[in-house]
Design a protein around this motif. Structure first.
Motif, short mmCIF file in Angstrom:
data_model
loop_
_atom_site.label_atom_id
_atom_site.label_comp_id
_atom_site.label_asym_id
_atom_site.label_seq_id
_atom_site.Cartn_x
_atom_site.Cartn_y
_atom_site.Cartn_z
N THR A 193 -19.18 3.34 -39.23
CA THR A 193 -19.90 3.73 -41.26
C THR A 193 -18.95 3.34 -42.07
N GLY A 194 -17.05 4.21 -41.63
CA GLY A 194 -16.69 3.66 -42.63
C GLY A 194 -16.69 5.26 -42.93
N ARG A 195 -17.57 6.06 -42.99
CA ARG A 195 -17.26 7.72 -43.62
C ARG A 195 -15.68 8.17 -42.78
N THR A 196 -15.05 8.68 -41.77
CA THR A 196 -13.83 8.84 -41.67
C THR A 196 -12.84 8.58 -42.34
N LEU A 197 -12.76 7.26 -42.41
CA LEU A 197 -11.53 6.50 -43.08
C LEU A 197 -11.73 7.49 -44.53
N ARG A 198 -13.09 7.19 -45.33
CA ARG A 198 -12.80 7.55 -46.82
C ARG A 198 -13.25 9.31 -46.56
N ALA A 199 -13.26 9.69 -45.98
CA ALA A 199 -12.79 11.22 -45.82
C ALA A 199 -11.50 11.49 -45.71
N ASN A 200 -10.61 10.49 -45.25
CA ASN A 200 -9.26 11.01 -44.98
C ASN A 200 -8.60 9.66 -46.32
N ARG A 201 -8.95 9.21 -46.91
CA ARG A 201 -8.94 8.60 -48.41
C ARG A 201 -7.64 6.98 -47.59
N LEU A 202 -8.44 7.00 -46.78
CA LEU A 202 -7.71 5.66 -46.07
C LEU A 202 -9.19 4.11 -46.04
N LYS A 203 -7.93 2.76 -46.26
CA LYS A 203 -9.23 2.58 -46.23
C LYS A 203 -8.91 1.35 -45.22
N ALA A 204 -9.46 -0.12 -44.50
CA ALA A 204 -9.25 -0.81 -43.83
C ALA A 204 -8.58 -1.75 -44.39
N VAL A 205 -8.02 -2.37 -44.23
CA VAL A 205 -7.21 -3.90 -44.77
C VAL A 205 -6.86 -4.73 -44.09
N GLU A 206 -7.44 -4.27 -42.88
CA GLU A 206 -7.40 -6.32 -41.76
C GLU A 206 -8.87 -6.16 -40.70
N GLU A 207 -9.46 -6.63 -40.39
CA GLU A 207 -10.43 -6.46 -38.81
C GLU A 207 -9.63 -6.82 -38.45
N ILE A 208 -10.08 -6.45 -37.18
CA ILE A 208 -9.08 -7.10 -36.05
C ILE A 208 -10.50 -7.81 -34.86
N ALA A 209 -11.75 -6.83 -34.87
CA ALA A 209 -12.17 -7.23 -34.11
C ALA A 209 -13.73 -6.74 -34.17
N PRO A 210 -14.87 -7.43 -34.29
CA PRO A 210 -16.15 -7.16 -34.18
C PRO A 210 -15.68 -6.01 -32.90
N LEU A 211 -17.22 -5.33 -31.94
CA LEU A 211 -17.05 -4.75 -30.58
C LEU A 211 -17.90 -4.59 -30.56
N SER A 212 -18.55 -4.27 -29.56
CA SER A 212 -19.98 -3.47 -29.05
C SER A 212 -19.48 -3.32 -27.15
N ALA A 213 -20.13 -1.89 -26.62
CA ALA A 213 -20.52 -1.93 -25.46
C ALA A 213 -20.80 -3.70 -24.57
N ARG A 214 -20.17 -3.15 -23.26
CA ARG A 214 -20.54 -4.28 -22.34
C ARG A 214 -20.91 -3.68 -20.70
N LEU A 215 -22.02 -3.85 -20.64
CA LEU A 215 -22.00 -4.09 -18.58
C LEU A 215 -20.61 -4.59 -18.05
N ILE A 216 -20.86 -3.66 -16.94
CA ILE A 216 -19.46 -4.24 -15.62
C ILE A 216 -19.71 -3.66 -14.80
N VAL A 217 -19.25 -4.63 -13.48
CA VAL A 217 -20.33 -4.50 -12.20
C VAL A 217 -19.43 -4.88 -11.40
N ASN A 218 -18.96 -3.68 -10.12
CA ASN A 218 -18.39 -4.12 -9.42
C ASN A 218 -18.38 -4.79 -8.32
N GLN A 219 -17.58 -6.22 -7.84
CA GLN A 219 -18.01 -7.07 -7.40
C GLN A 219 -18.00 -7.32 -6.10
N ALA A 220 -16.85 -6.08 -5.24
CA ALA A 220 -17.88 -6.51 -3.71
C ALA A 220 -19.82 -5.85 -3.99
N ALA A 221 -20.22 -4.96 -4.72
CA ALA A 221 -21.19 -4.07 -4.93
C ALA A 221 -22.24 -5.09 -5.25
N LEU A 222 -21.82 -6.18 -6.32
CA LEU A 222 -22.83 -7.51 -6.73
C LEU A 222 -22.84 -8.20 -5.38
#
Ligand code: PRT
Ligand code: MG
Length: 211
Positions: free
Chosen positions: A163-192
């Motif tokens: 949300t950006g609330r934590t940065l704002r509360a501490n008077r910081l700002k995002a100066v550069e985006e590195i990457a958008p992120l999300s959660a991934r499903l991961i699977v053990n290869q042998a189990a698959l």
């Protein structure tokens, strides 16, 4: 038995509808129960609750067959040896460089400049600044990165923002985006390979629910 590793908090909460789409409903709430192994509505599926950074470890060693982990965790701690079939599109956030409101980041990263960066994403930060040709001294922290620029420990931080609330509360700002992120499903290869008849329908259900 299929074992799925999850961290409690936002990953678990946002995974609930995905799990339900495969007929999996936890018998206990990890926020109120102290159980670390949760039985589910399916006798052949159990959930284990581990730290977010431990999810890939459980899956890599086969102690869990499947897991849900942030892309940040996989990038930082290595998704090597894990099958990553699905972007679940949950727990979305951005990895950013953030600095105090008054800090002239553009000037600081001009050719030849040195930047002190505090983060728990040391690998991600080093790669980012190396690719830009910026000399960055990266200091590893384990949490509350926002405090580092406020106390003179670092000029900037690399951290996740939603949300950006934590940065704002501490008077910081995002100066550069590195990457958008999300959660991934991961699977053990042998189990698959060994448990494909049980695992494939889960992958199909998650894929439908995540799209
Ligand atoms: O909290 P803990 O130390 O146990 O572990 P963790 O922080 O690794 O786990 P958790 O459950 O907090 O996060 C799990 C995953 O959720 C992460 O690996 C990310 O992939 C994803 N995610 C999505 C986030 C955020 N959004 C997020 N906002 N993880 C952390 N945050 C933190 C951020 O680091 C910052 O401190 O929330 C704060 C900022 O939030 P806003 O909303 O104020 O911008
Ligand atoms: Mg956290």
């Amino acid at each position: 038995m299929i074992t799925i590793a999850l961290s409690k908090g936002r990953i678990f909460d946002e995974a609930v509808p995905l799990l339900e789409s495969a007929g999996i409903v936890a018998r206990d709430d990890p926020e109120t129960s102290r159980k670390l192994i949760l039985r589910t509505s399916r006798r052949d599926v159990r959930l284990i609750i581990v730290r977010a950074t431990d999810v890939p470890i459980y899956v890599r060693y086969g102690a869990a067959d499947l897991g849900v982990a942030g892309k940040d965790v996989l990038d930082e701690h290595g998704g090597a040896g894990l099958y990553q079939p699905l972007d679940l599109k949950i727990a979305r956030c951005r990895m950013v460089v953030a600095a105090p409101d008054g800090f002239d980041y553009r000037h600081a990263v001009k050719q030849g400049g040195r930047l002190r960066v505090a983060t728990k994403y040391v690998h991600t930060a080093r790669e980012h600044f190396a690719a830009k040709g910026v000399h960055a001294d990266v200091i590893r922290l384990h949490g509350s990165m926002e405090l580092a620029p406020l106390t003179g420990l670092a000029d900037a931080i690399v951290d996740l923002v939603s949300t950006g609330r934590t940065l704002r509360a501490n008077r910081l700002k995002a100066v550069e985006e590195i990457a958008p992120l999300s959660a991934r499903l991961i699977v053990n290869q042998a189990a698959l390979k060994l448990k494909r008849p049980a695992i494939q329908p889960l992958l199909d259900a998650f894929a439908r629910a995540a799209s």
